[in-house]
Design a protein around this motif. Structure first.
Motif, PDB file in Angstrom:
ATOM      1  N   GLY A   1      -9.150   6.640   6.341  1.00 20.96           N
ATOM      2  CA  GLY A   1      -8.449   7.772   6.643  1.00 20.96           C
ATOM      3  C   GLY A   1      -7.138   8.117   7.076  1.00 20.96           C
ATOM      4  N   LYS A   2      -6.735   6.661   6.816  1.00 20.66           N
ATOM      5  CA  LYS A   2      -5.226   6.261   7.824  1.00 20.66           C
ATOM      6  C   LYS A   2      -4.463   6.162   6.277  1.00 20.66           C
ATOM      7  N   GLU A   3      -3.092   6.703   6.589  1.00 20.08           N
ATOM      8  CA  GLU A   3      -1.760   5.609   5.513  1.00 20.08           C
ATOM      9  C   GLU A   3      -2.180   4.103   5.644  1.00 20.08           C
ATOM     10  N   ARG A   4      -1.122   3.550   4.852  1.00 18.87           N
ATOM     11  CA  ARG A   4      -0.989   2.096   4.738  1.00 18.87           C
ATOM     12  C   ARG A   4      -0.104   2.083   5.818  1.00 18.87           C
ATOM     13  N   GLU A   5       0.049   0.486   6.384  1.00 19.54           N
ATOM     14  CA  GLU A   5       0.663   0.163   7.270  1.00 19.54           C
ATOM     15  C   GLU A   5       1.135  -1.284   6.855  1.00 19.54           C
ATOM     16  N   GLY A   6       1.795  -1.608   7.408  1.00 21.43           N
ATOM     17  CA  GLY A   6       3.284  -2.939   6.518  1.00 21.43           C
ATOM     18  C   GLY A   6       3.511  -3.194   8.213  1.00 21.43           C
ATOM     19  N   VAL A   7       2.155  -4.910   7.324  1.00 21.22           N
ATOM     20  CA  VAL A   7       1.534  -5.839   8.317  1.00 21.22           C
ATOM     21  C   VAL A   7       3.128  -6.761   8.984  1.00 21.22           C
ATOM     22  N   ALA A   8       3.399  -7.242   8.266  1.00 24.95           N
ATOM     23  CA  ALA A   8       4.117  -8.693   8.253  1.00 24.95           C
ATOM     24  C   ALA A   8       5.102  -8.710   6.372  1.00 24.95           C
ATOM     25  N   THR A   9       6.109  -9.634   6.952  1.00 24.58           N
ATOM     26  CA  THR A   9       6.838 -10.100   5.400  1.00 24.58           C
ATOM     27  C   THR A   9       7.208 -10.773   5.517  1.00 24.58           C
ATOM     28  N   ILE A  10       8.063 -12.019   4.704  1.00 25.22           N
ATOM     29  CA  ILE A  10       8.250 -13.420   4.755  1.00 25.22           C
ATOM     30  C   ILE A  10       9.368 -13.456   2.978  1.00 25.22           C
ATOM     31  N   ASP A  11      10.472 -13.607   3.579  1.00 25.10           N
ATOM     32  CA  ASP A  11      11.277 -13.924   2.764  1.00 25.10           C
ATOM     33  C   ASP A  11      11.247 -15.347   1.728  1.00 25.10           C
ATOM     34  N   PRO A  12      11.874 -16.002   0.534  1.00 29.53           N
ATOM     35  CA  PRO A  12      11.482 -17.218   0.272  1.00 29.53           C
ATOM     36  C   PRO A  12      12.382 -17.866   1.273  1.00 29.53           C
TER      37      PRO A  12
END
Length: 125
Positions: free
Chosen positions: A42-53
């Protein structure tokens, strides 16, 4: 081109820790940038974490100081180490990847990049 397979989810009590893993396969160029997003019913997506190269990391404010994202390029594996879990962290957690860039905002877009099938995390109070 890319397959992402998550593991490590489970049911824990508030305050406990879990470590998620995501194994990537295919052309490594397509998973240069990686991250995690979550979605509760019932909730929208939430970005949690990212990591780049280069290992640069970003976190959602809701998890900053509690979650740590890392990667082992030799094993083509992305991790999310979650500490001090709260009931509001309960969600399906998905691994995501893209060859060019990945942001907390782009993680919300279901048409952007690649994603795995998810692993469930349930935190009880």
């Amino acid at each position: 081109r890319v397959q992402l397979v998550e593991s490590g989810g489970g049911s824990v009590e508030a305050g406990e820790s879990l470590k998620l893993a995501c194994v990537a396969s295919g052309d490594s160029y397509f998973y240069s940038h990686m991250g995690w997003f979550r979605q509760a019913p019932g909730k929208e997506r939430e970005g949690v974490a990212t990591i780049d190269p280069d290992g640069k990391k970003t976190y959602a404010d809701s998890v900053k100081g509690r979650f740590d994202v890392s990667r082992d390029n030799a094993k083509s594996t992305l991790y999310l180490h979650m500490h001090n879990l709260k009931p509001e962290d309960t969600a399906m957690y998905y691994c995501a990847a893209d060859p060019t860039y990945l942001t907390l905002s782009s993680l919300k877009d279901p048409d952007y990049g690649y994603a795995g099938q998810g692993t469930q995390v349930t935190v009880s109070s």
